[in-house]
Design an enzyme around this catalytic site. Structure first.
Site, PDB file in Angstrom:
ATOM      1  N   SER A  98       0.835  -1.165   0.067  1.00 41.66           N
ATOM      2  CA  SER A  98       0.124   0.012   0.135  1.00 41.66           C
ATOM      3  C   SER A  98       0.713   1.242  -0.067  1.00 41.66           C
ATOM      4  O   SER A  98       0.288   2.188  -0.625  1.00 41.66           O
ATOM      5  CB  SER A  98      -0.909   0.020   1.369  1.00 41.66           C
ATOM      6  OG  SER A  98      -0.152  -0.086   2.465  1.00 41.66           O
ATOM      7  N   HIS A 109      -0.791   5.619   6.824  1.00 44.80           N
ATOM      8  CA  HIS A 109      -0.314   5.720   5.610  1.00 44.80           C
ATOM      9  C   HIS A 109       0.060   7.099   5.269  1.00 44.80           C
ATOM     10  O   HIS A 109      -0.566   7.936   5.583  1.00 44.80           O
ATOM     11  CB  HIS A 109      -1.169   5.133   4.566  1.00 44.80           C
ATOM     12  CG  HIS A 109      -1.424   3.671   4.833  1.00 44.80           C
ATOM     13  ND1 HIS A 109      -1.947   3.141   5.493  1.00 44.80           N
ATOM     14  CD2 HIS A 109      -0.888   2.411   3.790  1.00 44.80           C
ATOM     15  CE1 HIS A 109      -2.131   1.525   5.435  1.00 44.80           C
ATOM     16  NE2 HIS A 109      -1.258   1.483   4.253  1.00 44.80           N
TER      17      HIS A 109
END
Length: 267
Positions: free
Chosen positions: A44, A249
């Site tokens: 990711s 993230h």
């Protein structure tokens, strides 16, 4: 063995600059990245989760992720965006490596965080006690010592086998927290320091395996310094209960300001 087309690409940039300085016509300059075949592999952090502007697939590939940003700026002759949210080492070898071939010139990859249990570490630390958090981090570090190196070796060896002439750039992970920063709630400072230490531990192991395979390691901790969670200008999402998948993230700024410069400097 043919000269790497990535080297030819760099040479054409220098030639173009020289022509511009000497007044030579732009029409005579070569097209910079026309001969570069680029494949972006990984998890990711490479697909761009957290950056928005996704492609609609379950892999959540973002047009704001560093591979897409580099490709948009350099117009390589081909660009295969295979990185996928949630990917582990066996996902790379099982489904992503088919995008590589003998003509591939450039490969980027971030992998290993999911193998080490990144998501479970953060969930445990957010929802459970400090002692439980620290124990889970210790388990993850033990995995990085005992099992992850062999898994990375398998991925890196497979990449070299399928793309024998490619330049391979392995990107690491940022530290998540600015210690002594502006966070007034959430995890304890001891937990934040332990999470940062685990990230360092993972990066050290990854860098060693990358170097042993002749790959370049891109250390993004340098560019993320001052932009961690608890800083005044975070390039990382903290826990987001409304969009839990984007928690921890990089934001779009983290991709463009944190990952992309490190990738470019590795070429």
């Amino acid at each position: 063995m043919k000269m790497s087309r990535l080297v030819a690409f760099s040479s054409s940039l220098l030639l173009g600059a020289a022509l511009a300085l000497t007044g030579a016509g732009v029409a005579n300059a070569d097209s910079s990245a026309a001969a570069v075949d680029y494949v972006a592999l990984g998890d990711s952090y490479s697909s761009g989760v957290g950056a928005g502007s996704y492609d609609g697939s379950s892999c959540k590939r973002s047009s704001r992720a560093y591979p897409a940003l580099w490709a948009a700026a350099n117009s390589p002759s081909s660009f295969a965006f295979a990185a996928c949210s949630g990917a582990r080492t066996n996902d790379v070898t099982g489904s992503q490596l088919s995008r590589l071939n003998a003509s591939t010139d450039l490969v980027s990859i971030s992998i290993g965080g999911n193998d080490a249990g990144f998501a479970d570490v953060m969930t445990t630390c957010v929802l459970q006690s400090e002692a439980t958090c620290l124990n889970r981090i210790a388990t993850a570090r033990a995995y990085v010592d005992s099992t992850l190196p062999g898994r990375l070796d398998s991925v890196y060896s497979a990449i070299r086998s399928k793309a024998p002439s490619a330049r391979v750039v392995v990107l690491g992970y940022p530290r998540f927290y600015q210690l002594g920063g502006g966070c007034i709630a959430g995890l304890s400072e001891k937990e934040r320091a332990a999470i940062n230490g685990a990230s360092d531990h993972l990066n050290t192991a990854t860098a060693k395996r990358a170097a042993d395979h002749g790959f370049t390691f891109g250390d993004v901790r340098t560019t993320f310094t001052g932009h961690e969670i608890c800083s005044n200008s975070s390039w990382l999402h903290s826990v987001n209960w409304l969009n839990i998948g984007e928690s921890y993230h990089p934001t779009a700024a983290g991709q463009s300001g944190g990952y992309l410069p490190v990738f470019k400097s590795a070429l």
